[in-house]
Enzyme design. Structure first.
Site, mmCIF file in Angstrom:
data_model
loop_
_atom_site.group_PDB
_atom_site.id
_atom_site.type_symbol
_atom_site.label_atom_id
_atom_site.label_comp_id
_atom_site.label_asym_id
_atom_site.label_seq_id
_atom_site.Cartn_x
_atom_site.Cartn_y
_atom_site.Cartn_z
ATOM 1 N N ASP A 41 79.468 50.121 53.891
ATOM 2 C CA ASP A 41 80.300 51.610 54.078
ATOM 3 C C ASP A 41 80.504 51.980 52.885
ATOM 4 O OD1 ASP A 41 82.354 50.242 53.577
ATOM 5 O OD2 ASP A 41 83.845 50.006 55.342
ATOM 6 N N HIS A 247 61.765 55.764 28.590
ATOM 7 C CA HIS A 247 63.353 55.770 30.103
ATOM 8 C C HIS A 247 63.178 54.489 30.428
ATOM 9 C CE1 HIS A 247 61.115 59.210 31.690
ATOM 10 N NE2 HIS A 247 61.550 59.989 30.432
ATOM 11 N N ASP A 264 69.980 57.609 24.109
ATOM 12 C CA ASP A 264 70.332 58.254 24.573
ATOM 13 C C ASP A 264 70.894 58.687 25.976
ATOM 14 O OD1 ASP A 264 69.305 60.692 26.454
ATOM 15 O OD2 ASP A 264 66.882 60.099 25.727
ATOM 16 N N ASP A 275 73.665 66.201 26.354
ATOM 17 C CA ASP A 275 72.268 65.588 26.353
ATOM 18 C C ASP A 275 71.632 64.937 24.997
ATOM 19 O OD1 ASP A 275 69.609 63.741 26.696
ATOM 20 O OD2 ASP A 275 68.495 64.857 27.726
ATOM 21 N N HIS A 358 55.556 62.640 24.246
ATOM 22 C CA HIS A 358 56.275 63.469 25.130
ATOM 23 C C HIS A 358 56.344 65.111 24.593
ATOM 24 C CE1 HIS A 358 59.337 62.793 22.952
ATOM 25 N NE2 HIS A 358 59.650 61.956 22.655
ATOM 26 N N HIS A 362 63.710 70.145 26.672
ATOM 27 C CA HIS A 362 63.715 70.695 27.748
ATOM 28 C C HIS A 362 64.685 71.762 28.378
ATOM 29 C CE1 HIS A 362 66.823 68.016 29.035
ATOM 30 N NE2 HIS A 362 66.176 66.962 27.937
ATOM 31 N N HIS A 369 67.488 68.178 33.284
ATOM 32 C CA HIS A 369 66.762 68.803 32.855
ATOM 33 C C HIS A 369 66.746 69.772 33.929
ATOM 34 C CE1 HIS A 369 63.838 65.482 31.308
ATOM 35 N NE2 HIS A 369 65.117 65.663 31.011
ATOM 36 N N GLU A 396 64.340 67.452 21.111
ATOM 37 C CA GLU A 396 63.960 66.051 21.083
ATOM 38 C C GLU A 396 63.030 65.151 20.245
ATOM 39 O OE1 GLU A 396 63.985 64.503 25.174
ATOM 40 O OE2 GLU A 396 64.173 65.884 25.658
ATOM 41 N N TYR A 400 57.149 56.898 17.942
ATOM 42 C CA TYR A 400 57.525 54.819 18.713
ATOM 43 C C TYR A 400 56.213 54.119 18.788
ATOM 44 C CZ TYR A 400 60.078 58.322 21.493
ATOM 45 O OH TYR A 400 60.793 60.021 21.800
ATOM 46 N N ARG A 417 63.591 58.664 17.868
ATOM 47 C CA ARG A 417 64.128 60.443 19.124
ATOM 48 C C ARG A 417 65.713 60.101 18.789
ATOM 49 N NH1 ARG A 417 63.035 58.677 22.803
ATOM 50 N NH2 ARG A 417 65.011 58.519 24.584
ATOM 51 N N GLU A 419 67.998 63.755 19.894
ATOM 52 C CA GLU A 419 67.784 64.749 20.161
ATOM 53 C C GLU A 419 69.464 65.996 20.663
ATOM 54 O OE1 GLU A 419 67.275 65.482 25.168
ATOM 55 O OE2 GLU A 419 67.923 63.413 23.985
#
Length: 450
Positions: A41, A247, A264, A275, A358, A362, A369, A396, A400, A417, A419
């Site tokens: 619940d 991710h 990130d 972000d 990538h 964005h 996003h 960003e 890798y 990375r 960003e």
């Protein structure tokens, strides 16, 4: 959890702009998000629908916004359907505005109990030329709309006509949301500042032996301590080889001596997201290979920043970053210099995708996003759309390096990375997240003190 509404005047102005873009006399319907059961619940923490909130500023569930476009001398009308006041439920669940208080507080022309929605819509849709709503977005809403139209058509013998056409409402709203007004930019700046402070806190906390989830806890603590209601998305805290998983969000590994940790993480403040990604050494000192790759990514980000100016296409920043990264990959032996004589040759053959797979950013806003097409859909070849002042986006670039034959071993399992959040200005871009430490010396100095 209470969410502070944006300025009522901004929401009223947005509703007026939307109504002006609709067919005269048409009706738009926009429902907020439903509450969602997590288990037993217990519900997930409630989060409003972004489109609904953008136009209403109203954060309660079980709410629907209806707009009637102006027709001749008849002005536009805004109508809210929401939960009734219920003192017994408020004991359990907290304050409810109720229709009349919501109408006054949020600047609607009318307000009704949500239980009246079906009956009122059968009246509101009578003899209107068109209906705007999120086509196919919600099976429940589609079924409701079908019921309203059926009720209107049943009055056909009395000379009542149902809407002759339906239009996808988010298509109009996406373009509106793509340009951030001064209030939105200010709010996003605050969200970025909170997230930047959280990254600095996480850097100070990091040391060999801590677990990724402990770093995540430091981020979440700083978000909430500064008034952000939620993380904008599930944080990524990726140490060592985990940073090469784009991710990754298990956040359960231990940080080891000699590794980097890629974080990130951004927060949501009053409905708007930040972000930010930063990468730093677990022990507080970059090794020579780590520093080399890190500074390459930093140079790529600077090249992307320089490409962000009103007029040129959105894709320009990605192309600028890729040129820098590809040149660096060739110089460092990640890409075979004997096979590719120039960065352009390597890019043409997509050789860089082994290490950078990538895009460079964005849209950013109410959704991390955020909405809005990246291409000019009015042109046959659908080119990348030009940047405009007021657009908000992330920048960003990353690199890798997974273990692979022919790849220098000193770079294996390094994922980086960087960003930042930016607003396009009249002559360039403004970085909202610049308070998050980023330079090699700046990061090492910060971590050395703790």
């Amino acid at each position: 959890m209470t969410v502070v509404a944006p300025a009522v005047s901004a929401c009223i102005e947005r509703r007026a702009r939307l109504a002006a873009r609709m067919e005269p006399g048409a009706v738009a319907v926009l429902a907020t998000a439903p509450e969602t059961l997590r288990n037993g619940d217990s519900d997930y923490p409630y989060r409003h629908d972004s489109y609904f909130y953008y136009l209403s500023g109203f954060a309660e569930p079980e709410s629907v916004l209806v707009l009637v476009a102006p027709l001749g001398e008849q002005p536009a009308r805004s109508i809210l359907f929401c939960r009734e006041k219920n003192p017994e439920r408020e004991i359990w669940d907290g304050y409810r505005y109720g229709p009349e208080a919501a109408r006054i507080a949020f600047g609607f022309d009318e307000a009704w109990p949500i239980g009246e929605l079906d009956a009122q819509m059968a009246k509101i849709l009578a003899n209107v030329p068109a209906l705007y709503y999120a086509l196919g977005h919600s099976a429940a809403l589609d079924a409701q709309v079908s019921g309203w139209l059926k009720a209107v058509r049943a009055q056909g013998r009395s000379g009542v006509a149902a809407p002759a056409s339906a239009h996808h409402l988010p298509g109009i709203l996406d373009e509106m949301r793509l340009l951030k007004d001064a209030g939105e930019q200010s709010l996003m700046g605050r969200a970025a500042s909170i997230a930047a402070g959280a990254h600095a806190r996480a850097m100070r906390f990091t040391r060999p032996g801590v677990f990724e989830y402990e770093i995540e806890a430091e981020l979440l603590h700083e978000f909430r301590r500064n008034g952000a209601q939620f993380p904008a998305y599930t944080p990524i805290v990726a140490a060592g080889s985990n940073a090469c998983v784009l991710h990754y969000n298990q956040n359960n590994s231990q940080c080891r001596e000699g590794e980097l940790v890629l974080v990130d993480a951004g927060c949501e403040l009053d409905g708007y997201a930040s972000d930010i990604t930063r990468t730093w050494p677990v022990n507080g000192r970059f090794s020579a290979p780590q520093k080399t790759l890190y500074e390459l990514v930093l140079q790529a980000q600077e090249a992307a920043f320089a490409a962000i100016v009103p007029g040129p296409p959105y894709s320009g920043m990605h192309e600028a970053a890729v040129r820098v990264l590809a040149a660096g990959m060739l110089d460092l032996g990640l890409i075979d210099r004997n096979k590719y004589g120039s960065p352009e040759d390597a890019i043409a053959d997509k050789a860089h995708l082994q290490f950078y797979m990538h895009g460079t950013g964005h849209w950013l806003g109410m959704d991390v996003h955020d909405v809005g097409p990246y291409r000019d859909m009015t042109q046959p070849d659908r080119p990348s759309r030009p940047l405009l002042a007021g657009m908000a986006l992330t920048v960003e670039p990353g690199i890798y390096v997974r273990p692979a034959e022919g790849v220098p071993e000193e770079y294996w399992n390094i994922g980086i990375r960087i960003e930042d959040d930016v607003i396009v200005t009249a002559d360039g871009c403004r970085v909202l997240s610049g308070d998050a430490p980023k330079g090699v010396a700046e990061i090492e100095q910060l971590m050395e003190k703790h």
